[in-house]
Design a protein around this motif. Structure first.
Motif, PDB file in Angstrom:
ATOM      1  N   UNK A  80     -39.847 -70.722  -1.157  1.00  0.00           N
ATOM      2  CA  UNK A  80     -39.890 -71.411  -0.926  1.00  0.00           C
ATOM      3  C   UNK A  80     -40.537 -73.071  -0.522  1.00  0.00           C
ATOM      4  N   UNK A  81     -40.182 -74.569  -0.609  1.00  0.00           N
ATOM      5  CA  UNK A  81     -40.528 -74.780  -0.086  1.00  0.00           C
ATOM      6  C   UNK A  81     -39.820 -75.370   1.202  1.00  0.00           C
ATOM      7  N   UNK A  82     -38.266 -75.299   0.969  1.00  0.00           N
ATOM      8  CA  UNK A  82     -37.115 -75.717   1.477  1.00  0.00           C
ATOM      9  C   UNK A  82     -36.934 -73.747   2.772  1.00  0.00           C
ATOM     10  N   UNK A  83     -38.274 -72.916   2.412  1.00  0.00           N
ATOM     11  CA  UNK A  83     -37.675 -71.685   3.411  1.00  0.00           C
ATOM     12  C   UNK A  83     -37.033 -70.491   3.174  1.00  0.00           C
ATOM     13  N   UNK A  84     -36.244 -70.914   2.075  1.00  0.00           N
ATOM     14  CA  UNK A  84     -35.726 -69.580   1.457  1.00  0.00           C
ATOM     15  C   UNK A  84     -36.341 -68.475   0.627  1.00  0.00           C
ATOM     16  N   UNK A  85     -36.461 -67.956   1.294  1.00  0.00           N
ATOM     17  CA  UNK A  85     -36.808 -66.337   1.163  1.00  0.00           C
ATOM     18  C   UNK A  85     -36.451 -65.567   0.522  1.00  0.00           C
ATOM     19  N   UNK A  86     -37.317 -64.413  -0.180  1.00  0.00           N
ATOM     20  CA  UNK A  86     -36.852 -63.221  -1.359  1.00  0.00           C
ATOM     21  C   UNK A  86     -37.678 -62.466  -0.921  1.00  0.00           C
ATOM     22  N   UNK A  87     -37.094 -60.905  -0.606  1.00  0.00           N
ATOM     23  CA  UNK A  87     -38.287 -59.787  -0.157  1.00  0.00           C
ATOM     24  C   UNK A  87     -37.744 -58.940  -1.210  1.00  0.00           C
ATOM     25  N   UNK A  88     -38.736 -58.268  -2.640  1.00  0.00           N
ATOM     26  CA  UNK A  88     -38.159 -57.064  -3.591  1.00  0.00           C
ATOM     27  C   UNK A  88     -39.044 -56.314  -3.234  1.00  0.00           C
ATOM     28  N   UNK A  89     -38.709 -54.842  -2.115  1.00  0.00           N
ATOM     29  CA  UNK A  89     -39.410 -53.951  -2.194  1.00  0.00           C
ATOM     30  C   UNK A  89     -39.188 -52.748  -3.224  1.00  0.00           C
ATOM     31  N   UNK A  90     -40.421 -51.921  -3.704  1.00  0.00           N
ATOM     32  CA  UNK A  90     -40.646 -51.190  -4.620  1.00  0.00           C
ATOM     33  C   UNK A  90     -40.804 -49.638  -4.083  1.00  0.00           C
ATOM     34  N   UNK A  91     -40.572 -48.878  -4.903  1.00  0.00           N
ATOM     35  CA  UNK A  91     -40.479 -47.305  -3.807  1.00  0.00           C
ATOM     36  C   UNK A  91     -41.042 -46.305  -5.314  1.00  0.00           C
ATOM     37  N   UNK A  92     -42.221 -45.718  -4.201  1.00  0.00           N
ATOM     38  CA  UNK A  92     -42.244 -44.140  -5.071  1.00  0.00           C
ATOM     39  C   UNK A  92     -41.011 -42.861  -4.895  1.00  0.00           C
ATOM     40  N   UNK A  93     -39.631 -43.342  -4.899  1.00  0.00           N
ATOM     41  CA  UNK A  93     -38.377 -42.916  -4.605  1.00  0.00           C
ATOM     42  C   UNK A  93     -37.193 -42.353  -6.059  1.00  0.00           C
ATOM     43  N   UNK A  94     -36.925 -40.862  -5.319  1.00  0.00           N
ATOM     44  CA  UNK A  94     -35.613 -40.871  -6.886  1.00  0.00           C
ATOM     45  C   UNK A  94     -34.688 -42.427  -6.659  1.00  0.00           C
ATOM     46  N   UNK A  95     -34.465 -42.884  -5.311  1.00  0.00           N
ATOM     47  CA  UNK A  95     -33.379 -43.877  -5.826  1.00  0.00           C
ATOM     48  C   UNK A  95     -32.619 -44.398  -4.248  1.00  0.00           C
ATOM     49  N   UNK A  96     -32.334 -45.443  -3.065  1.00  0.00           N
ATOM     50  CA  UNK A  96     -32.343 -45.451  -2.003  1.00  0.00           C
ATOM     51  C   UNK A  96     -31.056 -45.412  -2.414  1.00  0.00           C
ATOM     52  N   UNK A  97     -29.786 -43.826  -1.376  1.00  0.00           N
ATOM     53  CA  UNK A  97     -28.818 -44.307  -1.235  1.00  0.00           C
ATOM     54  C   UNK A  97     -28.269 -45.406  -0.955  1.00  0.00           C
TER      55      UNK A  97
END
Ligand SMILES: [Zn+2]
Length: 462
Positions: free
Chosen positions: A78-95
């Motif tokens: 956003x304009x104040x520099x707050x960040x978010x990263x969404x990671x998606x993956x072709x995997x069964x699940x992240x342990x």
């Protein structure tokens, strides 16, 4: 003010201006409410014949690929520099351990808090086994365990780098939201006189919505498409031995080929009690992928509502209690159970009891809530979580709500309170494969709801 003092102050502000800019390069040149977005992807297809995750009945490693597996990332700032990263993956699940290592490393490298990284998996059953995951499901030899270890370590590094690439790609963006529908998801908990069996249940709960975020450049070019569906990636059953993302992999392929240059990311919903039907044939996986891809295409062509404003995120843990576990004597009796998975589970539980004298009595369950602007909320719930949670949260949280499951830790099934008297795989038997002491208590639904709603309040407008 004296002229000399004014000059001193002016020169200070000139000297310090560039330093100040350097410290706040994020979000610069954006008007309040505007967003920047960045996208990246990386191929994570194992290069060696690794064991495949998801079906305990498999007896050998993968034999080549149907399509590449990917991890992909969408960064938003956003304009104040707050960040978010969404990671998606072709995997069964992240342990949990893998998710925590990635988040800690990316946090250190890029200055992201744990609440700013959402790690989701598609739950494809045609991806690799990861370290610390579903220990009870596979009979692995030492060389396979070592290969899985090496792959998991490399994957963690790749995803940390992927997050960096998405942040490096941040550019002013227009983001908009819409919802479509795809038809192949169906409830799989069929209630019979002998209990719940895994079979199509057309009358059961299901959420066939297809939420979509469109990421456009300022010039209106589609750079990214984040889309979701709440359904197991199990069109391809245990006899298939080639890497693929299942229907979600084919849907991503479809969207990327119809929108050249765009990155399509699949975010798995709360589909733990849902299967794709019909299933068990390769052409059905591509057919479901095409249906989902074209549902997304329809949303992209329709009028979508803008998503803008400040980015806020919250992350917390709630303890989910297990029912009192079987006694040492009961586990000992299960060592001669006709089912080998029960035997192995009993052996591991007895080993643990021998070491610590007791089994864990609760699970530390992670919950993440992200808010963009005043009325767009994204909720990341952990585990193989069932449809009831998404339906309930969409009723109880105001505004536009997107609920993802299989986020930040895939450690067991998470049934809703009403399922406990019914029993069945998601409530009872699956716990053996996940190496948990036994079923949860029905109170977990209220605990998850209460904590999620408190995080929603935390990220809401004051
Ligand atoms: Zn599952």
């Amino acid at each position: 003010m004296k002229l000399s003092l004014l000059l001193i102050l002016l020169s200070f502000s000139i000297i310090f201006q560039p330093l100040k800019m350097d410290a706040h390069t994020q979000g610069k040149n954006l008007k309040p409410g505007e967003l920047r977005a960045g996208l990246a992807k990386v191929v994570i297809t194992p290069q060696q014949p690794l064991w495949m995750a998801g079906y305990a009945a498999r007896t050998k490693p993968a034999e080549g690929k149907l399509q590449d597996l990917y991890a992909k990332a969408l960064a938003i700032e956003d304009s104040a520099g707050h960040r978010l990263v969404i990671v998606t993956s072709d995997l069964l699940g992240f342990p949990r351990k893998t998710a925590d290592r990635i988040a800690a490393e990316a946090g250190k490298k890029y200055g992201l808090g744990r609440e700013s990284i959402l790690l989701n998996s598609s739950h494809t059953h045609s991806g690799p086994v990861l370290r610390d995951s579903l220990a009870g499901a596979y009979a692995l030899e030492k060389d396979q365990i070592e290969a899985i270890d090496a792959y998991t370590g490399k994957l963690e590094d790749q995803i940390v780098a992927l997050i960096g690439s998405a942040l490096g790609d941040l550019a002013p963006a227009r983001i908009s939201y819409g919802v479509g529908e795809a038809s192949f998801a169906m409830n799989r908990r069929k209630i019979t006189p002998d209990g719940v069996i895994n079979s199509p249940n057309p009358g059961g709960v299901v959420d066939r919505s297809v939420p979509v975020l469109k990421i456009e450049s300022e010039a209106g070019r589609i750079r990214g498409v984040l889309f979701g569906y709440a359904c197991h990636n199990t069109t391809l059953t245990g006899e298939f031995q080639q890497w693929s993302g299942d229907y979600a992999g084919f849907a991503q392929q479809e969207i990327e080929s119809t929108h050249p240059g765009a990155t399509a990311l699949f975010l798995m919903g709360c589909g733990a009690d849902i299967n794709p039907y019909p299933r068990s044939k390769l052409e059905l996986a591509t057919q479901h992928g095409k249906e989902l891809g074209s549902a997304v295409g329809t949303v992209l062509q329709s009028k979508m509502s803008p998503v803008k404003g400040g980015v806020r995120a919250a992350f917390d843990i709630v303890s989910l209690p297990f029912a009192p576990p079987p006694t040492k004597e009961m586990f000992t009796a299960q060592l001669s159970h006709p089912n080998v998975f029960h035997q192995r589970h009993a052996r591991r539980m007895l080993d643990r009891l021998g070491k610590d004298g007791r089994l864990i009595s609760e699970y530390p369950y992670p919950i993440q809530v992200v808010r963009i602007g005043s009325d767009f909320t994204m909720i990341g719930l952990a585990g193989e979580i069932v449809t009831d949670y998404a339906l309930r949260l969409k009723r109880e949280v105001k505004g536009r709500v997107w609920v993802a499951g299989y986020s930040n830790d895939v450690f067991a099934y998470v049934p809703s309170a009403r399922m406990f008297p019914e029993g069945g795989y998601e409530v009872v038997e699956s716990m053996i494969y996940y190496d948990q002491p036994g079923p949860f208590m029905p109170v977990i639904e209220e605990k998850i709801m209460e904590k999620t709603m408190s995080l929603v309040r935390r990220v809401s407008d004051k």
